[in-house]
Scaffold this active site. Sequence first.
Site, short mmCIF file in Angstrom:
data_model
loop_
_atom_site.label_atom_id
_atom_site.label_comp_id
_atom_site.label_asym_id
_atom_site.label_seq_id
_atom_site.Cartn_x
_atom_site.Cartn_y
_atom_site.Cartn_z
N GLU A 139 8.79 4.51 -54.60
CA GLU A 139 9.27 3.21 -54.12
C GLU A 139 8.31 2.61 -53.10
O GLU A 139 8.00 1.41 -53.15
CB GLU A 139 10.66 3.37 -53.52
CG GLU A 139 11.38 2.07 -53.26
CD GLU A 139 12.86 2.27 -53.00
OE1 GLU A 139 13.33 1.87 -51.92
OE2 GLU A 139 13.55 2.84 -53.89
N GLU A 171 24.21 -4.98 -44.93
CA GLU A 171 23.60 -5.49 -46.15
C GLU A 171 23.67 -7.02 -46.21
O GLU A 171 22.69 -7.68 -46.58
CB GLU A 171 24.28 -4.88 -47.38
CG GLU A 171 24.04 -3.39 -47.56
CD GLU A 171 22.61 -3.06 -47.99
OE1 GLU A 171 21.89 -3.97 -48.46
OE2 GLU A 171 22.21 -1.89 -47.86
N ASP A 209 12.04 -5.19 -46.35
CA ASP A 209 12.59 -4.02 -47.03
C ASP A 209 11.58 -2.87 -47.05
O ASP A 209 11.97 -1.71 -47.02
CB ASP A 209 13.02 -4.37 -48.45
CG ASP A 209 14.15 -3.47 -48.94
OD1 ASP A 209 15.04 -3.17 -48.13
OD2 ASP A 209 14.13 -3.07 -50.10
#
Length: 214
Positions: free
Chosen positions: A83, A205, A42
């Site tokens: 992030e 996803e 990710d």
Amino acid sequence: MIDTWLDKHRSLYTAATRHDFVVSIRDGSVDLSSFKTWLGQDYLFVREFVPFVANVLIRAGKESGETSDMEVVLGGLASLNDEIEWFKSEGSKWGVDFSTVVSQKANQEYSRFLEAMMGSEVEYSVVMTAFWGIEAVYQESFAHCLGDGNKTPAELTGACNRWGNDGFRQYCLCVKNIAERCLENASREALVEAEDVLVRVLEHEVAFWEMSRG
């Protein structure tokens, strides 16, 4: 329009937001090696996501006709810097050296999808639908891990809070409202494409969670 599509593709949406990997975090049975895989993959994805969101910002400034669109997207883009720093901190904590992480097939395919969404020929309404889908899946997935009765490991609550918090939920709702407004005035062809793009986001996803689970 989006809710109609979600009802139509409910099983796929559920697969994306209640994937076994997500459920394993919530019930405390998650394999931490899978979490580390997700963390590394990710991190790479977010770095590909930044130029996509930057492109959405440019489109919002030029095509939306609403100044609030640009402000919403700009807030999302700005948060990605934090992030990335969060990922770096988590990488150090979990012993994941991002410089050695190789992007896996599902990640590569999702990144190619983002690149395709940056094409000038893609309608703004379609881009916003994709943007909402990407953000909303994480919000609903990680909010589930924080819901009543969860047994999420304490060391993973930070990750869950990052996307499962109410502020991020409100942000996703703002993005959804933009997408819905654009879809109200979209052509039939754009509506067909937007639905297809939403389905593809959900499929990506699911594949990303599957990759993480191993």
